[in-house]
Design a protein around this motif. Structure first.
Motif, PDB file in Angstrom:
ATOM      1  N   TYR A   1       0.831  -1.208   0.000  1.00 35.54           N
ATOM      2  CA  TYR A   1       0.000   0.000   0.000  1.00 35.54           C
ATOM      3  C   TYR A   1       0.868   1.261   0.000  1.00 35.54           C
ATOM      4  N   TYR A   2       1.912   1.235   0.803  1.00 40.80           N
ATOM      5  CA  TYR A   2       2.787   2.404   0.859  1.00 40.80           C
ATOM      6  C   TYR A   2       3.438   2.673  -0.495  1.00 40.80           C
ATOM      7  N   ASP A   3       3.967   1.628  -1.115  1.00 43.32           N
ATOM      8  CA  ASP A   3       4.601   1.801  -2.420  1.00 43.32           C
ATOM      9  C   ASP A   3       3.588   2.228  -3.483  1.00 43.32           C
ATOM     10  N   LEU A   4       2.377   1.678  -3.414  1.00 42.37           N
ATOM     11  CA  LEU A   4       1.340   2.074  -4.368  1.00 42.37           C
ATOM     12  C   LEU A   4       0.972   3.544  -4.183  1.00 42.37           C
ATOM     13  N   ALA A   5       0.887   3.982  -2.943  1.00 43.97           N
ATOM     14  CA  ALA A   5       0.586   5.393  -2.680  1.00 43.97           C
ATOM     15  C   ALA A   5       1.673   6.293  -3.259  1.00 43.97           C
ATOM     16  N   GLN A   6       2.919   5.852  -3.165  1.00 40.68           N
ATOM     17  CA  GLN A   6       4.026   6.630  -3.737  1.00 40.68           C
ATOM     18  C   GLN A   6       3.888   6.745  -5.255  1.00 40.68           C
ATOM     19  N   VAL A   7       3.450   5.665  -5.879  1.00 42.35           N
ATOM     20  CA  VAL A   7       3.253   5.697  -7.330  1.00 42.35           C
ATOM     21  C   VAL A   7       2.134   6.672  -7.692  1.00 42.35           C
ATOM     22  N   TYR A   8       1.006   6.578  -6.983  1.00 42.45           N
ATOM     23  CA  TYR A   8      -0.108   7.481  -7.264  1.00 42.45           C
ATOM     24  C   TYR A   8       0.273   8.932  -6.983  1.00 42.45           C
ATOM     25  N   ASN A   9       1.111   9.132  -5.988  1.00 43.15           N
ATOM     26  CA  ASN A   9       1.573  10.481  -5.690  1.00 43.15           C
ATOM     27  C   ASN A   9       2.391  11.028  -6.855  1.00 43.15           C
ATOM     28  N   GLU A  10       3.228  10.183  -7.424  1.00 39.30           N
ATOM     29  CA  GLU A  10       4.028  10.583  -8.585  1.00 39.30           C
ATOM     30  C   GLU A  10       3.133  10.862  -9.783  1.00 39.30           C
ATOM     31  N   MET A  11       2.029  10.139  -9.885  1.00 39.46           N
ATOM     32  CA  MET A  11       1.083  10.315 -10.986  1.00 39.46           C
ATOM     33  C   MET A  11       0.171  11.523 -10.769  1.00 39.46           C
ATOM     34  N   LYS A  12       0.281  12.178  -9.629  1.00 41.54           N
ATOM     35  CA  LYS A  12      -0.571  13.319  -9.270  1.00 41.54           C
ATOM     36  C   LYS A  12      -2.038  12.908  -9.140  1.00 41.54           C
ATOM     37  N   ASP A  13      -2.271  11.648  -8.798  1.00 39.58           N
ATOM     38  CA  ASP A  13      -3.637  11.151  -8.611  1.00 39.58           C
ATOM     39  C   ASP A  13      -3.952  11.206  -7.112  1.00 39.58           C
ATOM     40  N   LYS A  14      -4.398  12.356  -6.662  1.00 33.80           N
ATOM     41  CA  LYS A  14      -4.618  12.586  -5.242  1.00 33.80           C
ATOM     42  C   LYS A  14      -5.681  11.651  -4.668  1.00 33.80           C
ATOM     43  N   GLU A  15      -6.768  11.468  -5.393  1.00 42.07           N
ATOM     44  CA  GLU A  15      -7.859  10.626  -4.901  1.00 42.07           C
ATOM     45  C   GLU A  15      -7.411   9.182  -4.691  1.00 42.07           C
ATOM     46  N   ALA A  16      -6.690   8.632  -5.675  1.00 37.81           N
ATOM     47  CA  ALA A  16      -6.210   7.249  -5.563  1.00 37.81           C
ATOM     48  C   ALA A  16      -5.177   7.124  -4.449  1.00 37.81           C
ATOM     49  N   CYS A  17      -4.345   8.137  -4.292  1.00 37.46           N
ATOM     50  CA  CYS A  17      -3.326   8.139  -3.251  1.00 37.46           C
ATOM     51  C   CYS A  17      -3.976   8.121  -1.869  1.00 37.46           C
ATOM     52  N   ILE A  18      -4.958   8.985  -1.666  1.00 44.96           N
ATOM     53  CA  ILE A  18      -5.651   9.047  -0.377  1.00 44.96           C
ATOM     54  C   ILE A  18      -6.385   7.744  -0.095  1.00 44.96           C
TER      55      ILE A  18
ATOM     56  N   ARG B   1       4.553   6.388   8.326  1.00 42.96           N
ATOM     57  CA  ARG B   1       4.750   7.159   7.094  1.00 42.96           C
ATOM     58  C   ARG B   1       3.437   7.338   6.342  1.00 42.96           C
ATOM     59  N   CYS B   2       2.616   6.309   6.359  1.00 44.69           N
ATOM     60  CA  CYS B   2       1.316   6.410   5.682  1.00 44.69           C
ATOM     61  C   CYS B   2       0.453   7.488   6.334  1.00 44.69           C
ATOM     62  N   LYS B   3       0.467   7.556   7.661  1.00 46.92           N
ATOM     63  CA  LYS B   3      -0.315   8.558   8.389  1.00 46.92           C
ATOM     64  C   LYS B   3       0.148   9.968   8.027  1.00 46.92           C
ATOM     65  N   ILE B   4       1.455  10.164   7.987  1.00 46.17           N
ATOM     66  CA  ILE B   4       2.008  11.470   7.657  1.00 46.17           C
ATOM     67  C   ILE B   4       1.640  11.865   6.226  1.00 46.17           C
ATOM     68  N   MET B   5       1.801  10.922   5.314  1.00 48.69           N
ATOM     69  CA  MET B   5       1.511  11.192   3.910  1.00 48.69           C
ATOM     70  C   MET B   5       0.031  11.474   3.697  1.00 48.69           C
ATOM     71  N   LEU B   6      -0.825  10.731   4.383  1.00 50.28           N
ATOM     72  CA  LEU B   6      -2.271  10.945   4.262  1.00 50.28           C
ATOM     73  C   LEU B   6      -2.653  12.325   4.772  1.00 50.28           C
ATOM     74  N   ARG B   7      -2.084  12.711   5.883  1.00 50.08           N
ATOM     75  CA  ARG B   7      -2.375  14.025   6.446  1.00 50.08           C
ATOM     76  C   ARG B   7      -1.954  15.132   5.483  1.00 50.08           C
ATOM     77  N   GLU B   8      -0.784  14.946   4.879  1.00 53.21           N
ATOM     78  CA  GLU B   8      -0.291  15.948   3.930  1.00 53.21           C
ATOM     79  C   GLU B   8      -1.178  16.044   2.706  1.00 53.21           C
TER      80      GLU B   8
ATOM     81  N   GLN C   1      -4.372  15.251   2.472  1.00 47.50           N
ATOM     82  CA  GLN C   1      -5.698  15.783   2.829  1.00 47.50           C
ATOM     83  C   GLN C   1      -5.666  17.288   3.060  1.00 47.50           C
ATOM     84  N   ASN C   2      -4.479  17.808   3.366  1.00 46.59           N
ATOM     85  CA  ASN C   2      -4.363  19.235   3.656  1.00 46.59           C
ATOM     86  C   ASN C   2      -3.872  20.049   2.459  1.00 46.59           C
TER      87      ASN C   2
END
Length: 263
Positions: free
Chosen positions: A212-229, A252-259, A261-262
Motif C-alpha cells: 500500500y505504501y509503495d502504491l501510494a508513492q506511485v499514485y503520488n508521482e502520478m498526481k492522482d490525489k484521490e487514488a493516493c488518499i 509514514r502512511c499517516k504522515i503522507m495521508l495528512r499531507e 488531505q491538507n
C-alpha cells in the motif's frame, strides 16, 4: 517486506517432501526438524535466528532447495535494514549466492526466480550506476519467469511494480545509459504499469502494508490525489502490524495521508 513470503512458509513446509526430491541426498529426519524450527522462527518474525537455522541446514545438505530460497530471501530482507554499506553489501552478496544455487536446482520454479529477482534488486541498491542498471535490467526476466510459474505470486507482482516505477522515472543520465546498454528498455515502462502491478500484489496479499505504501508513492508521482488518499486510507485499516518495519510504514502512511488531505 515480511509478508512478501507470507504464504511461503506454510506452503513450502507442506510440500517439503516434494521439494526435497530436488536435492541429491534428500532431506534427513534431522533436517526436517530443523526446517520446521526455522519456519516457526520465521513465523515469529525472528529473521536472524531463522537464517542461522537455514544456513545450518545448508551446511549438512548444500542443495536443500527450501533452505536456499529462504536463506536468500532473508539475506535480501536483512540487507535493507542496514545503513552501513559494508553490511548491506555482505548480505546482498550472500542473497545472490544462495539465489543462484536455488535457481541452478530449479530454474522454472516461481520461488527460485523470485529470490533471484529480489537479490538483484537488493544488489542494485548497493551498486554503482552502471551495475545498478544492469541488475535492474536482469531482474525483469526473473520476475516474468516467477509470474509465468505462479500468476498469483504477490511478491513477484510487487517487484514488477517497483521495476516499472524505477524504469518510468529514470533521470536523464540513466535513460541515456539504459538506451546504450539495453536499447532503451525504459521505453514501455509507465507509472500506470507500476500501479497496476502493485494493485495485483495487493489482490493476492491484501495485508502487506509495504504494498500500500509503495502504491501510494506511485499514485503520488502520478498526481492522482484521490487514488493516493484511498490507498493510504486502506493501509491504515491494517491492524496486524508486528514488526518495526511495518509500524514505521504505518507512521509514514499517516504522515503522507495528512499531507495529501491538507493540500
Amino acid at each position: 517486506m515480511r509478508r512478501l513470503f507470507r504464504a511461503f512458509p506454510v506452503i513450502l513446509f507442506l510440500f517439503c517432501a516434494a521439494f526435497a526430491g530436488v536435492a541429491d541426498d534428500g532431506v534427513s529426519g534431522n533436517n526436517d526438524k530443523l526446517l520446521q524450527r526455522a519456519e516457526e522462527l520465521l513465523g515469529s518474525y525472528r529473521d536472524s535466528e531463522a537464517l542461522v537455522v537455514y544456513e545450518k541446514i545448508l551446511e549438512e545438505a548444500s542443495e536443500n532447495y527450501i533452505a536456499l530460497c529462504r536463506a536468500s530471501y532473508l539475506h535480501s530482507k536483512i540487507s535493507e535494514r542496514y545503513t552501513d554499506e559494508t553490511k548491506k553489501l555482505e548480505h546482498a552478496a550472500k542473497a545472490r549466492t544462495y539465489a543462484n544455487r536455488a535457481y541452478a536446482l530449479n530454474p522454472t520454479d516461481a520461488e527460485s526466480n523470485y529470490v533471484m529477482a529480489l537479490s538483484l534488486g537488493c544488489q542494485a541498491l548497493v551498486s554503482g550506476p552502471r551495475e545498478r542498471l544492469t541488475s535492474i535490467n536482469e531482474l525483469k526476466s526473473f520476475v516474468d519467469a516467477a509470474l509465468a510459474a505462479d500468476a498469483e505470486h504477490a511478491g513477484a507482482w510487487h517487484i514488477l511494480g517497483r521495476w516499472y516505477f524505477k524504469m518510468a522515472n529514470l533521470n536523464f543520465a540513466e535513460k541515456a545509459a539504459s538506451k546504450v546498454l539495453f536499447g532503451g528498455i525504459c521505453g514501455t515502462a509507465t507509472n500506470k504499469d507500476a500501479a497496476d502491478a502493485i494493485e495485483r500484489a495487493i489482490v493476492y496479499n491484501p495485508k502487506n502494508i509495504r504494498y500500500y505504501y509503495d502504491l501510494a508513492q506511485v499514485y503520488n508521482e502520478m498526481k492522482d490525489k484521490e487514488a493516493c488518499i484511498s490507498t493510504l486510507t486502506k493501509a491504515l485499516t491494517l491492524t496486524d502490524l508486528e514488526t518495526k518495519e511495518e509500524l514505521e510504514l504505518s507512521r509514514r502512511c499517516k504522515i503522507m495521508l495528512r499531507e495529501k488531505q491538507n493540500t
